[in-house]
Design an enzyme around this catalytic site. Structure first.
Site, short mmCIF file in Angstrom:
data_model
loop_
_atom_site.label_atom_id
_atom_site.label_comp_id
_atom_site.label_asym_id
_atom_site.label_seq_id
_atom_site.Cartn_x
_atom_site.Cartn_y
_atom_site.Cartn_z
N GLU A 40 0.85 -1.19 0.00
CA GLU A 40 0.00 0.00 0.00
C GLU A 40 0.89 1.24 0.00
O GLU A 40 1.94 1.28 0.64
CB GLU A 40 -0.89 -0.01 1.24
N LYS A 113 -10.08 0.39 -1.99
CA LYS A 113 -10.14 0.01 -0.58
C LYS A 113 -11.50 0.35 0.03
O LYS A 113 -11.94 1.50 -0.02
CB LYS A 113 -9.02 0.71 0.18
N CYS A 158 -4.89 -3.55 3.45
CA CYS A 158 -4.58 -3.11 4.81
C CYS A 158 -5.73 -3.29 5.80
O CYS A 158 -6.01 -4.39 6.25
CB CYS A 158 -4.10 -1.66 4.76
#
Length: 268
Positions: A40, A113, A158
């Site tokens: 990321e 995301k 993440c």
């Protein structure tokens, strides 16, 4: 299929970050990787969150996307571009997009995301929603390895790691987790969450992380790793830039799912 999980300590210079990413991608290719996953924010860790907006690219057009396309084509491997800021209709917010390129340099997938990180322990404070807009679409793509085996690959980023329902929806053979976990949260939760996602989904997990002290003062946990469907860590790199290589065996996945068919036993 041989995979590479790449760890970086990205800084505030886009050009320096891309140069370092290319060095590590070349190292992965030299090691025989067919699929390489960058972390990321691989291309940029700004001095402040708003700096992401300056670099936000138009889908299909931009320096970072061109870099990923060229690298995938030149190195003849699948490349997952960790994340990069992608422009939205709101100039005050960008999408945190993970883009995938096939060995022909073609864009094969994009995942935005879904879960945006927020954390405040009185000393550290993060709120991604201040400059990022959340995605809403679970995303998978098909990847064929050199032996002709097709793999179903699920994307996440993440903080998504904390939401197990997303991974159930992906129903993938390989789960990708490019990340920039903080040192504080990563020390306590990173490995145990990764291994849990592998075990409960009986899937390989490829987790590429930021790992070290960044120019902006942030410290990330690192510990990039590849985990097998039984939850065993196959390979790991703790801190600093590096490449983690691992061979994924489709028969290992099939055997785990056959011996303990928990995916077939779901009732909810």
């Amino acid at each position: 299929m041989k995979v590479a999980a790449i760890q970086m300590v990205s800084g505030i210079s886009l050009d320096v970050n891309l140069s370092e990413a290319l060095r590590l991608l070349r190292q992965a290719a030299a090691g025989g990787a067919e699929l390489a996953v960058l972390p990321e924010y691989f291309c940029f860790m700004g001095a402040k969150d708003e700096d992401k907006l300056v670099l936000a690219e138009t889908p299909g057009l931009g320096k970072v996307q061109d870099f990923l396309s060229d690298a995938a084509r030149d190195l003849r491997m699948w490349i997952v571009g960790g994340t990069l800021p992608m422009a939205t209709d709101d100039p005050s917010h960008a999408a945190n997009a993970s883009v995938v390129y096939n060995p022909r340099g073609e864009n094969a997938s994009r995942y935005d995301k879904i879960h945006l990180f927020r954390y405040d322990n009185g000393t550290e404070h993060y709120d991604e929603s201040a400059v990022l807009v959340a995605g809403d679409t679970p995303t998978v793509f098909e990847c064929r390895d050199h032996a002709g085996q097709d793999w179903r690959v699920g994307q996440s980023v993440c903080y998504d790691l904390r939401f197990g329902e997303l991974y159930r929806m992906l129903a993938a053979d390989i789960l990708l987790v490019p990340a920039a976990f903080t040192y504080t949260t990563g020390r306590s939760h990173w490995e145990v969450l990764l291994r849990a996602r592998a075990i409960e989904n009986q899937a390989f997990v490829v987790a590429s992380a930021q790992g070290g002290v960044h120019e902006n003062g942030r410290r990330t946990w690192g510990h990039t790793m590849v985990i097998d469907p039984w939850g065993d860590v196959m390979a790991m790199h703790a801190e600093g830039p590096g490449v983690v290589l691992a061979d994924l065996d489709i028969e290992r996945l099939r055997n785990v799912r056959a011996q303990l068919p928990s995916l077939q036993h779901r009732r909810l």
